[in-house]
Design an enzyme around this catalytic site. Structure first.
Site, short mmCIF file in Angstrom:
data_model
loop_
_atom_site.label_atom_id
_atom_site.label_comp_id
_atom_site.label_asym_id
_atom_site.label_seq_id
_atom_site.Cartn_x
_atom_site.Cartn_y
_atom_site.Cartn_z
N HIS A 96 -2.17 16.16 -10.17
CA HIS A 96 -3.51 16.73 -10.24
C HIS A 96 -3.95 16.99 -11.68
CE1 HIS A 96 -4.29 18.05 -5.85
NE2 HIS A 96 -3.50 16.98 -5.89
N HIS A 258 3.53 11.49 -1.35
CA HIS A 258 3.72 12.16 -0.07
C HIS A 258 5.12 11.93 0.51
CE1 HIS A 258 -0.89 12.52 0.72
NE2 HIS A 258 -0.48 13.14 -0.37
#
Length: 729
Positions: A96, A258
């Site tokens: 991020h 993920h």
């Protein structure tokens, strides 16, 4: 003094700021020039002379990595680690930090460590990442100035991956911390998760690269929270494309990221406290304080989604694809009420993050299912599922690109872990492999250029077109490489392709003649000649105005080849508008012309005065695109005079809009009505905007001719050298 502020009065006086309105509150439509004065040394506690590269060179990088790996399994009571490992949290933090990058204007990205400032530190998509940064504080405190926050965020992500069994491609340091929040256009919305950025058939406004305010890419529940994997795939493809990722890189990043950790949605989302920048002072910058149960561990609420993707969330493997393809999926909701998916008729095989005796049914996000059901993503995912080595290699490369995309050329990379492989997205330029020209050569080359038949305007325009592609945001573009002679830049309308081809042909003749005459290996590159030609023209224009001027010039640029140029990735560097050349394209404009000027000046790392003097100088030198006469407020074009400012600020004329020509104005003599000049909003803003007028007045004064020329030469040289990181090392 009574510092209480809860009565709305005490604590305000005698402070003049108090809670009163700022100028932007009164005049929100006023052109914001302050963006040109960000990153001031006045806000930098490290001081003007601090050399981060030298400090980083003294760092024991292996020791930092060892400390980071030890941190991963050192669970803290104040924020317990999921599955006993902070790896997933650190990967998300690094992702991020870098993932705000957008290719349209090069802004965002990991450089500067902006995640620790508003608004990024309080974005909904960055929920609970303040915990990751606080976990890193003891390590940052230990190594101090030797490693920036910006570098530490990315290094922590790499160390997390290594600690979970994945081998990253490498790591480059060199991200210098910034010390104040950036004022960037993140979207038009006034509320978190707003989506006013769309028009037509879900057309995302430029330069934005996220679907909603406060998100990094896409809404994990699906477009606007609608759980449709195919519709979500369209959003994924658009947003990842806008941060320079292709379909394969996109699948690798999502699936790779993920593979680790989980999301947090243990309870009612209304039980989450304010974001970091709204949190009470006693919370010391920690936001999202949970009031559900303990507010941490098994009771943590973040995104509101409660998903663990794999059965091995602290280990690199192919289990994400095993799970994605191994079950059919049915829509459900998290305990916080968010849309997510669970495996149909599946056993409870996913581990609990805090209770080893518990197992859960596999879960996925809407955007995870996009990787299976979108035809293109699905094909790539199947290939990765069947070929784990391809998946690992693709993720390693995409992760390195993600975390280093905004760093610019390899010249800026620091440290022993830099990969040896040169990648095309790094915009490679050959290393200097010959003797450079000396002062005598430079003087001779200038004379030949000026005798070539090229005009001052043509030489200035060509040099400006070459150098002004530079973006201080992601350090791309610039004169080095001479890519102006290659696709796509040679064909850009703003660069006047026919004129450009003729000028480059003359310069190439001079280059060939000079290089062929050398016997000792000395050469001059076309990149250097383009800049030298522009600088020689500026000096001639100053001489013709009666001013002796020497424009700084340092050789050392090289010429890149087409094979070293990712043509498609250079397309976003084409200006929709360039106020320095009084150019506006027919493409959709998402800023007013004067805003676009300031935006481009900010990308060039120019100050307000530098922007002002460059516009005034380029106008009188005839550097307008398509030889436009708008803004050429002089009767002696080609001479470096302050006429632009003198004639703009005089009260002997008045300006009126030209009927039928939006954004064009004409100046007429107040007494006779005689037409004097025509100009655009970009020209007139220097008389209209109070701060820009103040700058313009400096250069319009009777005694400012020499100052104007010297300031123009300095600003010109700054742009010509903007990408010369070898000179700044």
């Amino acid at each position: 003094m009574d510092a209480k502020t809860n009565d709305g009065k005490a604590g305000q006086c005698p402070f003049t700021s108090g809670r009163g309105h700022k100028n932007r509150d009164w005049w929100p439509e006023q052109l914001d020039v302050q963006v040109l004065h960000q990153k001031s040394n006045l806000s930098n506690p490290m001081g003007r002379d601090f050399d981060y590269a030298s400090a980083f060179a003294s760092l024991d990088l292996n020791a930092v990595i060892a400390d980071l790996k030890a941190l991963m399994t050192d669970s803290q009571d104040w924020w317990p680690a999921d599955f006993g490992h902070y790896g997933g949290l650190m990967v998300r933090m690094a992702w991020h930090s870098a993932g705000t990058y957008r290719i349209t204007d090069g802004r965002g990205g990991a450089g500067g460590g902006q995640q620790r400032f508003a608004p990024l530190n309080s974005w909904p998509d960055n929920v609970l990442l303040d915990r990751a940064r606080r976990l890193l504080w003891p390590i940052k405190q230990k190594y101090g100035r030797k490693i920036s926050w910006a570098d530490l965020y990315v290094l922590a992500g790499n160390a997390a991956l290594e600690s979970m069994g994945f081998k990253p491609l490498g790591f480059a340091g060199g991200r210098v911390d910034e010390w104040e929040p950036q004022e960037l256009f993140w979207g038009p919305e006034g509320a978190w998760l707003g989506d006013e950025r769309y028009s037509g058939e879900r057309e995302l406004a430029e330069p934005l690269a996220a679907v909603q305010m406060g998100l990094i890419y896409v809404n994990p529940e699906g477009p606007n929270g609608q759980p449709d994997p195919l519709a979500a795939a369209k959003d994924i493809r658009e947003t990842f494309l806008r941060m320079a990722m292709n379909d394969e890189e996109t699948v690798a990043l999502i699936a790779g990221g993920h593979t680790f950790g989980k999301t947090h949605g243990a309870g009612d989302a209304s039980l989450v406290g304010p974001v970091p920048d709204s949190a009470p002072i006693e919370d010391q910058g920690l936001g999202w304080k949970g009031r559900f149960g303990t507010g941490k561990g098994a009771d943590a609420i973040g995104s509101g989604l409660e998903v663990t993707w794999t059965q091995t969330p602290t280990k690199w493997d192919n289990n994400f694809f095993d799970t994605l393809f191994g079950f059919e999926w049915e829509l459900t909701k998290s305990p916080a009420g968010a849309h997510q998916w669970r495996a149909k008729d599946a056993p409870a095989i996913t581990p609990d993050p805090f209770d080893e005796s518990k197992k859960h049914v596999p879960t996925m996000l809407t955007t995870d299912l996009s990787l299976r059901f979108d035809p293109i993503y699905g094909e790539i995912s199947k290939r990765f599922h069947e070929n784990p080595d391809q998946f690992a290699d693709a993720f390693a490369r995409a992760w390195f690109k993600l975390t280093h995309r905004d760093m610019g050329p390899r010249d800026r990379y620091l440290g022993p872990l830099v990969p040896k492989e040169v990648m095309i997205w790094q915009d490679p330029i050959p290393a200097v492999d010959h003797e450079l020209v000396d002062d005598n050569d430079i003087a001779d080359l200038k004379a030949k250029i000026l005798a070539s038949g090229c005009t001052v305007a043509q030489l200035v325009s060509t040099a400006w077109a070459s150098a002004s592609t530079f973006r201080g945001s992601d350090k791309r573009g610039g004169a080095n490489g001479a890519r102006i002679r290659l696709a796509p830049q040679k064909d850009w309308e703003v660069n006047q392709p026919i004129q450009l081809k003729a000028v480059l042909a003359k310069l190439e003749e001079i280059q060939a003649e000079f290089n062929d005459a050398q016997t000792g290996g000395k050469k001059v590159s076309l990149a250097d000649l383009i800049v030298l030609g522009g600088s020689a023209a500026v000096e001639k224009a100053a001489r013709d105005a009666g001013i002796d001027l020497k424009v700084p010039f340092t050789p050392g640029r090289m010429d890149a080849s087409l094979d070293q140029t990712d043509v498609e990735s250079f397309a976003p560097l084409e200006p929709r508008a360039d106020g320095f050349r009084n150019y506006i394209s027919d493409r959709h404009q998402f800023m007013a012309p004067e805003e676009a000027l300031v935006d481009r000046a900010q990308l060039l790392n120019l100050t307000g005065p530098e922007m002002t003097v460059l516009v005034g100088g380029l106008r009188v030198l005839g550097a307008n695109a398509a030889d436009s006469r708008h803004g050429v407020f002089t009767t002696r074009p080609g001479k470096l005079t302050n006429d632009f400012f003198v004639n703009l600020l005089t009260m002997d004329t008045e300006w009126q809009p030209v009927a039928g020509q939006d954004g064009v104005y004409e100046s007429r003599d107040r007494k006779t009505g005689t037409l004097k000049w025509t100009g655009t909003r970009v020209d007139l803003i220097f008389g209209s905007h109070s701060q820009l007028r103040a700058f313009a007045e400096v250069y319009a004064c009777a005694d400012s001719g020499e100052k104007f020329a010297n300031d123009f030469a300095a600003a010109w040289a700054k742009v010509m050298n903007a990408d010369r990181f070898d000179l700044k090392a």
